[in-house]
Design a protein around this motif. Structure first.
Motif, short mmCIF file in Angstrom:
data_model
loop_
_atom_site.label_atom_id
_atom_site.label_comp_id
_atom_site.label_asym_id
_atom_site.label_seq_id
_atom_site.Cartn_x
_atom_site.Cartn_y
_atom_site.Cartn_z
N GLY A 1 -15.32 -8.63 1.60
CA GLY A 1 -14.77 -8.06 0.38
C GLY A 1 -14.84 -8.98 -0.82
O GLY A 1 -14.72 -10.20 -0.71
N ALA A 2 -15.02 -8.37 -1.97
CA ALA A 2 -15.15 -9.10 -3.22
C ALA A 2 -13.85 -9.82 -3.60
O ALA A 2 -13.88 -10.93 -4.15
CB ALA A 2 -15.58 -8.15 -4.34
N SER A 3 -12.71 -9.20 -3.33
CA SER A 3 -11.44 -9.83 -3.71
C SER A 3 -11.22 -11.13 -2.95
O SER A 3 -10.81 -12.14 -3.52
CB SER A 3 -10.26 -8.88 -3.48
N ALA A 4 -11.50 -11.13 -1.65
CA ALA A 4 -11.34 -12.35 -0.85
C ALA A 4 -12.27 -13.45 -1.36
O ALA A 4 -11.87 -14.60 -1.51
CB ALA A 4 -11.60 -12.07 0.62
N ARG A 5 -13.52 -13.09 -1.64
CA ARG A 5 -14.48 -14.09 -2.15
C ARG A 5 -14.02 -14.64 -3.50
O ARG A 5 -14.12 -15.84 -3.77
CB ARG A 5 -15.88 -13.49 -2.24
N ALA A 6 -13.50 -13.78 -4.36
CA ALA A 6 -13.02 -14.23 -5.67
C ALA A 6 -11.81 -15.14 -5.54
O ALA A 6 -11.69 -16.15 -6.24
CB ALA A 6 -12.69 -13.03 -6.56
N GLN B 1 8.82 -2.58 -4.30
CA GLN B 1 7.41 -2.62 -4.64
C GLN B 1 6.49 -2.24 -3.47
O GLN B 1 5.33 -2.62 -3.44
CB GLN B 1 7.06 -4.02 -5.16
N ALA B 2 6.99 -1.44 -2.54
CA ALA B 2 6.18 -1.03 -1.39
C ALA B 2 4.94 -0.25 -1.81
O ALA B 2 3.86 -0.44 -1.26
CB ALA B 2 7.02 -0.20 -0.42
N ARG B 3 5.08 0.64 -2.80
CA ARG B 3 3.92 1.43 -3.25
C ARG B 3 2.82 0.50 -3.78
O ARG B 3 1.63 0.73 -3.53
CB ARG B 3 4.37 2.41 -4.34
N LEU B 4 3.21 -0.55 -4.49
CA LEU B 4 2.25 -1.51 -5.02
C LEU B 4 1.53 -2.24 -3.88
O LEU B 4 0.32 -2.45 -3.93
CB LEU B 4 2.98 -2.51 -5.93
N ALA B 5 2.27 -2.60 -2.83
CA ALA B 5 1.66 -3.25 -1.67
C ALA B 5 0.63 -2.32 -1.02
O ALA B 5 -0.47 -2.76 -0.65
CB ALA B 5 2.74 -3.63 -0.66
N VAL B 6 0.97 -1.05 -0.89
CA VAL B 6 0.03 -0.09 -0.31
C VAL B 6 -1.23 0.00 -1.18
O VAL B 6 -2.36 -0.02 -0.67
CB VAL B 6 0.68 1.31 -0.16
N ASP B 7 -1.07 0.05 -2.50
CA ASP B 7 -2.22 0.11 -3.40
C ASP B 7 -3.13 -1.11 -3.21
O ASP B 7 -4.36 -0.99 -3.16
CB ASP B 7 -1.79 0.20 -4.87
N ALA C 1 -3.43 -2.94 -0.61
CA ALA C 1 -3.97 -3.00 0.74
C ALA C 1 -5.00 -1.91 0.99
O ALA C 1 -5.64 -1.89 2.04
CB ALA C 1 -2.83 -2.87 1.75
N THR C 2 -5.18 -1.01 0.02
CA THR C 2 -6.06 0.13 0.18
C THR C 2 -7.30 -0.02 -0.70
O THR C 2 -7.19 -0.13 -1.93
CB THR C 2 -5.33 1.44 -0.19
N ARG C 3 -8.46 -0.03 -0.07
CA ARG C 3 -9.72 -0.13 -0.81
C ARG C 3 -9.86 1.07 -1.75
O ARG C 3 -9.64 2.21 -1.35
CB ARG C 3 -10.88 -0.16 0.17
N GLY C 4 -10.18 0.78 -3.01
CA GLY C 4 -10.39 1.83 -3.99
C GLY C 4 -9.13 2.34 -4.68
O GLY C 4 -9.22 3.14 -5.61
N ALA C 5 -7.96 1.89 -4.25
CA ALA C 5 -6.70 2.32 -4.89
C ALA C 5 -6.56 1.60 -6.23
O ALA C 5 -7.16 0.54 -6.45
CB ALA C 5 -5.51 2.00 -3.99
N PRO C 6 -5.77 2.16 -7.15
CA PRO C 6 -5.61 1.52 -8.45
C PRO C 6 -4.93 0.16 -8.33
O PRO C 6 -3.99 -0.01 -7.54
CB PRO C 6 -4.73 2.51 -9.23
N ARG C 7 -5.43 -0.79 -9.10
CA ARG C 7 -4.87 -2.14 -9.13
C ARG C 7 -4.86 -2.63 -10.57
O ARG C 7 -5.72 -2.27 -11.36
CB ARG C 7 -5.70 -3.11 -8.29
N PHE C 8 -3.86 -3.43 -10.87
CA PHE C 8 -3.75 -4.11 -12.17
C PHE C 8 -3.59 -3.14 -13.33
O PHE C 8 -4.12 -3.36 -14.42
CB PHE C 8 -4.94 -5.05 -12.42
N THR C 9 -2.87 -2.05 -13.12
CA THR C 9 -2.65 -1.10 -14.20
C THR C 9 -1.36 -1.44 -14.94
O THR C 9 -0.45 -2.07 -14.40
CB THR C 9 -2.55 0.35 -13.66
#
Length: 176
Positions: free
Chosen positions: A63-68, A84-90, A92-100
């Motif tokens: 994965g790109a995130s691990a390499r970065a 912040q459980a919903r944020l953790a799920v996001d 941990a899920t490929r393609g979920a929204p991040r950094f919004t």
């Protein structure tokens, strides 16, 4: 009770099952790499040293995130609260929204900050060790941001959980 022979796939499967029963705090590992935000959810964060303050975390090599994260000089370790459980799920899920903005992210100086995070440890990577299919990262803590206090978010048996009331009263823990 059963045991398995060394080296077999059964040991690997049993190892994964064993750690599903070992609860761990949940953190987001985040960085800006070439100006692009990267991050993932992790339950592998551990204290290593108090002097100097150091921590470790591991990430799988895919994965790109691990390499970065491994390539970055600075990584922020955001310790999540129970809200912040919903944020953790996001994360941990490929393609979920991040950094919004809706999640509470913003840039402060050259780092990412998360509104509502109980604690953020800003680190400088000191060592990366290949370890099987993962990387083990050692990082020196350079700054800590204290947010609003919150009960921790915990990961146990593939589920995000919160801590209930202690099974033993605090004063009973210190009886002689």
């Amino acid at each position: 009770m059963s045991t398995r022979d060394e080296g077999g796939s059964g040991v690997s499967d049993d190892f994964k099952k064993a750690f599903r029963h070992h609860p761990a705090g949940v953190a987001l590992l985040v960085t800006l790499h070439d100006g692009v935000p990267h991050g993932l959810a992790a339950s592998s964060v551990a204290s290593v040293s108090a002097d100097p303050p150091m921590l470790s975390f591991s990430v799988t090599r895919t994965g790109a995130s691990a390499r970065a994260l491994v390539a970055a000089e600075e990584v922020s370790v955001v310790l999540l609260g129970e809200h912040q459980a919903r944020l953790a799920v996001d994360f941990a899920t490929r393609g979920a929204p991040r950094f919004t903005r809706e999640q509470g992210w913003h840039r402060s100086r050259s780092v990412l900050e998360l509104d509502g995070a109980p604690l953020t440890l800003h680190t400088r990577t000191t060592c990366v060790v290949p370890a099987g299919a993962s990387w083990l990262v050692l990082a020196e803590v350079t700054r800590i941001h204290h947010g609003e206090p919150a009960a921790p978010l915990v990961y146990h048996d593939r589920t995000y959980r919160t801590l209930g009331p202690p099974p033993v009263a605090e004063q009973d823990l210190h009886r002689t």
